[in-house]
Write an enzyme that holds these catalytic residues in place. Structure first.
Site, PDB file in Angstrom:
ATOM      1  N   ASP A  13      13.680  17.318   1.005  1.00 48.59           N
ATOM      2  CA  ASP A  13      15.105  17.464   1.298  1.00 48.59           C
ATOM      3  C   ASP A  13      15.811  18.459   0.369  1.00 48.59           C
ATOM      4  OD1 ASP A  13      14.899  15.752   3.397  1.00 48.59           O
ATOM      5  OD2 ASP A  13      15.947  14.071   2.470  1.00 48.59           O
ATOM      6  N   LYS A  29      23.274   8.880   1.124  1.00 46.92           N
ATOM      7  CA  LYS A  29      23.147   8.557   2.553  1.00 46.92           C
ATOM      8  C   LYS A  29      21.830   7.829   2.813  1.00 46.92           C
ATOM      9  CE  LYS A  29      21.448  11.862   5.426  1.00 46.92           C
ATOM     10  NZ  LYS A  29      20.331  11.328   6.224  1.00 46.92           N
ATOM     11  N   ASN A  30      20.747   8.353   2.247  1.00 45.45           N
ATOM     12  CA  ASN A  30      19.427   7.788   2.561  1.00 45.45           C
ATOM     13  C   ASN A  30      19.181   6.433   1.912  1.00 45.45           C
ATOM     14  OD1 ASN A  30      18.949   9.991   4.108  1.00 45.45           O
ATOM     15  ND2 ASN A  30      17.369  10.897   2.797  1.00 45.45           N
ATOM     16  N   ARG A  76       8.215  13.872  14.026  1.00 46.19           N
ATOM     17  CA  ARG A  76       8.666  12.637  13.381  1.00 46.19           C
ATOM     18  C   ARG A  76       8.498  11.362  14.232  1.00 46.19           C
ATOM     19  NH1 ARG A  76      14.243  13.856  10.295  1.00 46.19           N
ATOM     20  NH2 ARG A  76      13.521  12.329   8.795  1.00 46.19           N
ATOM     21  N   CYS A  83      12.985  15.588  16.217  1.00 47.86           N
ATOM     22  CA  CYS A  83      14.207  16.239  15.756  1.00 47.86           C
ATOM     23  C   CYS A  83      13.828  17.639  15.351  1.00 47.86           C
ATOM     24  CB  CYS A  83      14.864  15.459  14.636  1.00 47.86           C
ATOM     25  SG  CYS A  83      14.012  15.630  13.098  1.00 47.86           S
ATOM     26  N   ARG A 120      26.825  15.397   8.497  1.00 43.92           N
ATOM     27  CA  ARG A 120      25.974  14.197   8.549  1.00 43.92           C
ATOM     28  C   ARG A 120      25.628  13.721   7.140  1.00 43.92           C
ATOM     29  NH1 ARG A 120      20.637  15.084  10.968  1.00 43.92           N
ATOM     30  NH2 ARG A 120      20.516  12.992  10.120  1.00 43.92           N
TER      31      ARG A 120
END
Ligand code: UD1
Length: 424
Positions: free
Chosen positions: A307, A22-23, A122, A117, A399
């Protein structure tokens, strides 16, 4: 609202295919805006965040075609308006990635501020400072970042105040079309940045040093399209290995890259796991043994990734001994701790430090996901808990984890998605 119902206790055993990252896919999709001809991406994961990015592009008039086998074509020549609205941006911080490419190629852009978030404040100050250094005029008004340029952006030397992955990506994309040379100092070194630099180079950009803390970009007049592959998801890989570790099982992750998660594999080994690797696979085998607690500290790549903090904490939760974890990237990234403690974990948090005293078993309880990686830590813990755990708010997991329940079922887990109605 969907939930996941997990009956713990099964020792995971089998093979799982890892999706594209995803990233990596998110900045690649934004970078496709730079191409004068269409860009096709392969190995794109089917995830909610990817859909959000495709909606942002589509909303601007960009042509997006989703093909078979994880392919996405982006043709930015049909762009009508360089605006990313609040309704879309608010659900995903990575929306800010479109700012640099839009500004560089089309001369202006308006992107809603992503805001904070759950895991921390952030800010995007570094993104804005970096683009300003290339000569962009930036105004923040009514919750939107408005950026424009007079003539081409101008190459410059820019030192980031802190290591920022997204900030480095935004500046890198903008610098490809700037006049002259840009030197990015204190650049992030994540594999996703190398993936982006490789794509931009394939499009005609002149970039050196991606993967180190100094990236040099010689600006060019225009970039073309092409076909590029999204790298494998190292965090998804690590998460399935963690699931194998807590259940004292054996899992082989396929379509992945052992070079991308050295720091994590080292910690699994330290915890007593047998790790074997091939060119595109990693296998973790606990041989039925309980893991041993390990200490780790999150930091920018190539150190232990933030992460993976929540998922690896779960390994410590069920390990023998006491493990200390220090989170250095985000200020509020321990929201999974009270939920894990509801399952019987023994975790104490003091500021950035979490001290985890391993327990032999966990007991099922209803728990609530608070953010993407935290939600996976709860699923992993539930796989090892006695009884039925209901994990609520799993929209977070959707997500970033493709077909999570199917993949875990394939490894022998008892897990199913229940609709809000069914579980009410
Ligand atoms: C990316 C990843 C995210 C990962 C994070 C750190 C994507 C889509 N997301 O997020 O999964 O957890 O890297 O590895 O790739 N900061 C500022 N000002 C800025 C930018 C960042 O203060 O302008 C701070 C952040 O608040 C944070 C730190 O810098 O404390 C690192 O953030 P950053 O690397 O930018 O994270 P993201 O790119 O948002």
């Amino acid at each position: 609202m969907d939930k996941l119902l997990i009956t713990g206790g099964a020792r995971l055993d089998g093979e799982v295919r890892i999706s594209g990252a995803k990233n990596a896919a998110l900045p690649l999709l934004a970078g496709a805006l730079l191409g004068e001809t269409p860009v096709t991406l392969t190995n794109v994961p089917q995830l909610r965040d990817i859909t959000t990015m495709l909606q942002i592009l589509g909303n601007m008039g960009v042509t997006v075609e989703i093909g078979d086998q994880c392919q996405v074509l982006v043709n930015a020549n049909t762009l009508k308006t360089a605006v990313a609205p609040y309704e879309l941006v608010k659900t995903m911080r990575a929306s800010i990635f479109v700012l640099g490419p839009l500004l560089a190629r089309f001369g202006e852009a308006s992107v809603s501020l992503p805001g904070g978030c759950a895991i921390g404040s952030r800010p995007v100050d570094q993104h804005l400072k970096a683009l300003t250094a290339l000569g962009a005029e930036i105004q923040v008004e009514n919750g939107y970042v408005h950026a424009k340029r007079n003539g081409r952006l101008k190459g410059a030397r820019f030192v980031f105040d802190m290591v920022t992955v997204g900030g480095t990506e935004n500046l890198l994309m903008a610098a490809t079309l700037a006049e002259g040379t840009t030197v990015i100092e204190n650049a992030a070194r994540e594999p996703e940045i190398v993936n982006l630099a490789d794509m931009l180079t394939g499009m005609g950009a002149r970039i050196e040093g991606a993967g180190t803390d100094t990236i040099t970009v010689q600006g060019v007049e225009s970039l073309k399209g092409g076909t590029f592959r999204v790298i494998s998801d190292r965090i998804e890989t690590g998460s399935y290995l963690a699931a194998a570790a807590v259940t004292r099982g054996r899992v082989k992750t396929l379509n992945t890259d052992p070079m991308l998660l050295d720091a994590v594999l080292q910690k699994f080994r330290e915890g007593g796991a047998e790790i074997t690797t091939g060119p595109d696979w990693i296998e973790l085998d606990m041989k039925g043994q309980r893991p041993k607690a390990v200490n780790f500290r999150t930091a920018p790549h190539p150190a232990f990734p933030t992460d993976m903090q929540a998922q690896f904490m779960t390994v410590n939760v069920l390990a023998e001994g006491v493990g200390t974890i220090i989170e250095t990237i985000f200020e509020n990234r321990y929201m999974h701790v009270p939920e894990l403690n509801r399952l019987g974990a023994k975790i104490a948090v003091d500021g950035h430090t979490a001290i985890v005293t391993g327990v032999d078993t966990l007991q099922a309880a209803p728990v609530m996901a608070t953010d993407l990686r935290a939600s996976m830590s709860l699923v992993i813990a539930a796989l090892a808990a006695q009884g039925d755990t209901l994990v609520d708010r799993i929209y977070h997991i959707d997500r970033g984890y493709e077909r999570v329940e199917e993949k875990l079922q394939g490894l022998g887990a008892t897990i199913r998605r229940v609709s809000g109605k069914e579980s009410a």
